[in-house]
Structure formats: structure tokens, C-alpha cells
Motif scaffolding. Structure first.
Motif, PDB file in Angstrom:
ATOM      1  N   ALA A  55      -5.254   0.057  20.673  1.00  0.00           N
ATOM      2  CA  ALA A  55      -4.097   0.434  21.486  1.00  0.00           C
ATOM      3  C   ALA A  55      -2.798   0.461  20.691  1.00  0.00           C
ATOM      4  O   ALA A  55      -1.872   1.200  21.032  1.00  0.00           O
ATOM      5  CB  ALA A  55      -3.948  -0.528  22.672  1.00  0.00           C
ATOM      6  N   LEU A  56      -2.718  -0.323  19.614  1.00  0.00           N
ATOM      7  CA  LEU A  56      -1.460  -0.440  18.882  1.00  0.00           C
ATOM      8  C   LEU A  56      -0.865   0.908  18.483  1.00  0.00           C
ATOM      9  O   LEU A  56       0.269   1.213  18.855  1.00  0.00           O
ATOM     10  CB  LEU A  56      -1.630  -1.333  17.647  1.00  0.00           C
ATOM     11  N   PRO A  57      -1.594   1.763  17.746  1.00  0.00           N
ATOM     12  CA  PRO A  57      -0.974   3.022  17.326  1.00  0.00           C
ATOM     13  C   PRO A  57      -0.771   4.005  18.465  1.00  0.00           C
ATOM     14  O   PRO A  57       0.028   4.945  18.353  1.00  0.00           O
ATOM     15  CB  PRO A  57      -1.971   3.574  16.294  1.00  0.00           C
ATOM     16  N   ILE A  63      -2.286  -7.704  10.486  1.00  0.00           N
ATOM     17  CA  ILE A  63      -0.955  -7.346   9.992  1.00  0.00           C
ATOM     18  C   ILE A  63       0.142  -7.727  10.977  1.00  0.00           C
ATOM     19  O   ILE A  63       1.176  -8.272  10.605  1.00  0.00           O
ATOM     20  CB  ILE A  63      -0.867  -5.831   9.710  1.00  0.00           C
ATOM     21  N   TYR A  64      -0.110  -7.447  12.259  1.00  0.00           N
ATOM     22  CA  TYR A  64       0.897  -7.672  13.300  1.00  0.00           C
ATOM     23  C   TYR A  64       0.728  -9.043  13.939  1.00  0.00           C
ATOM     24  O   TYR A  64      -0.321  -9.678  13.816  1.00  0.00           O
ATOM     25  CB  TYR A  64       0.800  -6.573  14.366  1.00  0.00           C
ATOM     26  N   GLN A  84       6.468   4.711  11.113  1.00  0.00           N
ATOM     27  CA  GLN A  84       6.366   4.858   9.662  1.00  0.00           C
ATOM     28  C   GLN A  84       5.904   3.556   9.020  1.00  0.00           C
ATOM     29  O   GLN A  84       5.101   3.542   8.086  1.00  0.00           O
ATOM     30  CB  GLN A  84       7.713   5.285   9.073  1.00  0.00           C
ATOM     31  N   GLN A  85       6.401   2.451   9.539  1.00  0.00           N
ATOM     32  CA  GLN A  85       5.985   1.141   9.041  1.00  0.00           C
ATOM     33  C   GLN A  85       4.483   0.959   9.228  1.00  0.00           C
ATOM     34  O   GLN A  85       3.786   0.438   8.350  1.00  0.00           O
ATOM     35  CB  GLN A  85       6.758   0.043   9.780  1.00  0.00           C
ATOM     36  N   TYR A  86       3.977   1.409  10.364  1.00  0.00           N
ATOM     37  CA  TYR A  86       2.537   1.335  10.640  1.00  0.00           C
ATOM     38  C   TYR A  86       1.757   2.158   9.612  1.00  0.00           C
ATOM     39  O   TYR A  86       0.766   1.679   9.033  1.00  0.00           O
ATOM     40  CB  TYR A  86       2.254   1.848  12.051  1.00  0.00           C
ATOM     41  N   HIS A  87       2.206   3.386   9.355  1.00  0.00           N
ATOM     42  CA  HIS A  87       1.513   4.239   8.387  1.00  0.00           C
ATOM     43  C   HIS A  87       1.546   3.648   6.982  1.00  0.00           C
ATOM     44  O   HIS A  87       0.604   3.825   6.199  1.00  0.00           O
ATOM     45  CB  HIS A  87       2.148   5.637   8.371  1.00  0.00           C
ATOM     46  N   ASP A  88       2.617   2.941   6.663  1.00  0.00           N
ATOM     47  CA  ASP A  88       2.748   2.333   5.339  1.00  0.00           C
ATOM     48  C   ASP A  88       1.787   1.167   5.133  1.00  0.00           C
ATOM     49  O   ASP A  88       1.263   0.972   4.033  1.00  0.00           O
ATOM     50  CB  ASP A  88       4.176   1.821   5.120  1.00  0.00           C
ATOM     51  N   LEU A  89       1.564   0.394   6.185  1.00  0.00           N
ATOM     52  CA  LEU A  89       0.827  -0.859   6.036  1.00  0.00           C
ATOM     53  C   LEU A  89      -0.614  -0.832   6.507  1.00  0.00           C
ATOM     54  O   LEU A  89      -1.466  -1.545   5.965  1.00  0.00           O
ATOM     55  CB  LEU A  89       1.578  -1.983   6.774  1.00  0.00           C
ATOM     56  N   VAL A  90      -0.912  -0.058   7.526  1.00  0.00           N
ATOM     57  CA  VAL A  90      -2.280  -0.046   8.069  1.00  0.00           C
ATOM     58  C   VAL A  90      -3.063   1.066   7.385  1.00  0.00           C
ATOM     59  O   VAL A  90      -3.119   2.205   7.852  1.00  0.00           O
ATOM     60  CB  VAL A  90      -2.278   0.125   9.596  1.00  0.00           C
ATOM     61  N   ALA A 104       0.830  -1.194   0.000  1.00  0.00           N
ATOM     62  CA  ALA A 104       0.000   0.000   0.000  1.00  0.00           C
ATOM     63  C   ALA A 104       0.862   1.240   0.000  1.00  0.00           C
ATOM     64  O   ALA A 104       1.995   1.219   0.466  1.00  0.00           O
ATOM     65  CB  ALA A 104      -0.912   0.006   1.225  1.00  0.00           C
ATOM     66  N   GLN A 105       0.298   2.300  -0.545  1.00  0.00           N
ATOM     67  CA  GLN A 105       1.024   3.556  -0.545  1.00  0.00           C
ATOM     68  C   GLN A 105       1.012   4.145   0.844  1.00  0.00           C
ATOM     69  O   GLN A 105       0.127   3.907   1.643  1.00  0.00           O
ATOM     70  CB  GLN A 105       0.355   4.558  -1.513  1.00  0.00           C
TER      71      GLN A 105
END
Length: 325
Positions: A230-232, A257-258, A242-248, A116-117
Motif C-alpha cells: 500500500a505504501l507506494p 526503510i520506513y 522521489q525519496q521512495y524511488h531513491d531508497l526502495v 542507492a542510485q
């Protein structure tokens, strides 16, 4: 917050759009079926008592299908809440509840491995502070008391403390070192992911305690709900954001995902989250036992659920960004 921890649980949900009724009239009546916010979710509940305290109405509610119902313990899952935590049981509010539940699992049938973008979140994202896992695993965090009844709060926190097995504590330490000292990240998406692990535990308990399938299923729904929300906010290190923003993106649930690495972090924070819920001591002890049982299951499958090494490429590519100072 009210005047004591016994009858106050704080506002766990979004209260910005919920108004307080006039102090001389109760918006909800005893025996009324309602919808109640608990953390990020909405549950069906029944008002057991209604009392006017310090010009504010307080309601003693019983969750008909509670966040972490424990079968024979379900009748003990009661708490005092303010009017800001309750909604009328109307068709409109039921639809609101269903929409929230749908949002939680909107991606269940989606492919979690798609690329994902990058989707930047707003600047109002909660800032995650640097935390040494070695320290807070051992000591935990003491919740500040708005009511001034420190003794009661300490007592509650002792009851909800979840003992993490020693091998999983080491896993947490290794996890912290991989990310914060070695500049490595968990390679995502994970397999098994959080949903897979919860399903495996449900199957495990079903074989062992067939009649408990429904109640255990409800516990796991609560864990998933807490994890996704709670994750973010509190489960990511700065270098992982940044990895979170890229994938979620596109309403994908983090639980698809996690994996075990981040799920385990939730159990470090769970006592802090549950400290805001007013539950009877006996119920908390049994709830604690259920959580420990789940952790033992994770420990038993540690080599299968957890990665032995993390990926260094993503952090290396953006080295210098999001570094812990």
C-alpha cells in the motif's frame, strides 16, 4: 463485483492471467484445498461451498491461515470469492505463493541503510492524489458501491472503522503539515522501522498472552504485507515519491526503510482496504479491537517510535518538483 456485498469481495489480486471457467462447470469442489488471493498475498484456504449465481461460480472459502487470523476467531474468517481469486493447490502454485512471500521479505537480511542510485518507476505508477489528513482522519472515505447496496456497504464500513487515539491523530496532522506545508520529509531509513515496531509488539503481546504468539504473529505478517504493497500506492504524499524511488530499490521492502510515521497512515486507510473483505460482523468487531490495541501500543511508545522533527534538506534540494498544486 456481484449483486450484493454479502457474497462479493471484489478482485483483490492480480486477475489478468486468471481465466473464468465455463459457467456450467465448477473449477473447484466443496472440501477442496486451494490457494486464494487476498490483496497482494496468497493464502491457503478450503472451499466450504460452491454455488452457481447468475451464471458465475462463487466459492465460500475458509482461510486455513488467514491474513489477519485472530486465534479463536480463525474459524470465522470466511468469505465468498469468485473464481478469479482462487488457484489450484498444485506444486507450481505453491511455488508461486512462496516466491511472492520471498519477494515480500527478500531484503530482511539486507542492510537498510545503504545508499542507492535513483531508480525511476514506470509511468504507470498509480497517481497519488493530494489529501488533507485533517479531513480524512475525521471523516474517512466512503467506498463506492458497484452493487448498489449502499446500506450494506455503510454498515460494513462502520464495523471496520478504527478509532485512532487523539494523540496519534495530532501526530497525523503534524505529519501532514511537515511534508505539505513545511516541505520536510521523514529522514530515512528510520529506526525503529516498521519491522522493528511489529517485532516489539509481538514481544509485548507474547509476555502478556503467551499462547497468542502465533495468531498475533499472523496478524503482523498481514499488516506488513499490506504496508509494503500500500505504501507506494496510497500512503505517500506527492513530495515523498522521489525519496521512495531513491531508497526502495532492488526488492527492498518498505517495512525495512520506513517507520511509525508511515505505518500510522496505513491505519487511516485500513478500513478502506478491509471494506472489500466480506467478514462476519462479530469478527470485524474483534478485529477492530485488535487493531485498536496495536494503536494503543504505538501511542504508549509514541516518543520512541515517532520523530519530533522532519528533515528539510531533501525537499529543499528539489523544491518545485512534485509540489502539491
Amino acid at each position: 463485483m456481484g449483486s450484493s456485498s454479502k457474497d462479493d469481495t471484489g478482485s483483490d489480486g492480480d486477475t489478468s492471467s486468471r481465466d473464468t471457467p465455463p459457467s456450467n462447470s465448477s473449477l473447484f469442489s466443496e472440501g477442496e484445498r486451494v490457494l486464494a488471493y487476498h490483496g497482494p498475498c496468497i493464502y491457503e484456504a478450503k472451499v466450504q461451498k460452491a454455488e452457481l449465481r447468475k451464471k458465475e461460480w462463487r466459492y465460500y472459502v475458509h482461510y486455513l491461515k488467514s491474513l489477519l487470523s485472530l486465534g479463536h476467531l480463525a474459524n470465522s474468517w470466511d468469505e465468498w470469492v469468485g473464481v478469479d481469486r482462487l488457484l489450484k493447490h498444485t506444486e507450481e502454485n505453491v511455488m508461486k505463493q512462496q516466491a511472492l512471500q520471498k519477494k515480500q521479505g527478500a531484503d530482511r537480511s539486507s542492510k537498510s541503510g545503504r545508499s542507492a542510485q535513483t531508480k525511476q518507476k514506470s509511468s504507470t505508477d498509480v497517481k497519488v492524489e493530494k489529501e488533507d489528513i485533517k479531513s480524512y482522519v475525521a471523516k474517512g472515505k466512503k467506498r463506492k458501491s458497484d452493487s448498489g447496496t449502499e446500506k450494506d456497504n455503510v454498515s460494513v464500513e462502520k464495523l471496520v472503522k478504527i478509532q485512532i487515539p487523539s494523540t496519534l491523530k495530532k501526530q497525523l496532522v503534524d505529519d501532514w503539515e511537515f511534508v505539505n506545508q513545511q516541505d520536510k520529509l521523514v529522514k530515512l531509513p528510520r529506526s525503529p522501522n516498521v519491522d522493528d515496531i511489529l517485532t516489539k509488539y509481538l514481544q509485548y503481546r507474547s509476555k502478556k498472552d503467551g499462547m497468542m504468539t502465533d495468531s498475533i504473529g499472523e496478524i503482523l505478517k498481514g499488516i506488513r504485507c499490506y504496508f509494503d504493497k500500500a505504501l507506494p500506492v496510497m500512503l505517500l504524499y506527492k513530495k515523498e515519491r522521489q525519496q521512495y524511488h531513491d531508497l526502495v530499490v532492488d526488492n527492498v521492502s518498505p517495512s525495512t526503510i520506513y517507520g511509525a510515521e508511515h505505518l500510522l497512515r496505513l491505519f487511516v486507510k485500513l478500513p478502506e482496504l478491509l471494506a472489500y473483505v466480506n467478514i462476519e460482523d462479530e469478527t470485524l468487531i474483534r478485529l477492530q479491537q485488535k487493531m485498536i490495541d496495536f494503536l494503543k501500543f504505538m501511542q504508549k511508545n509514541q516518543s520512541t517510535f515517532f520523530l519530533s522533527a522532519y528533515d528539510g534538506s531533501r525537499v529543499s534540494e528539489g523544491k518545485g518538483k512534485g509540489k502539491d498544486e
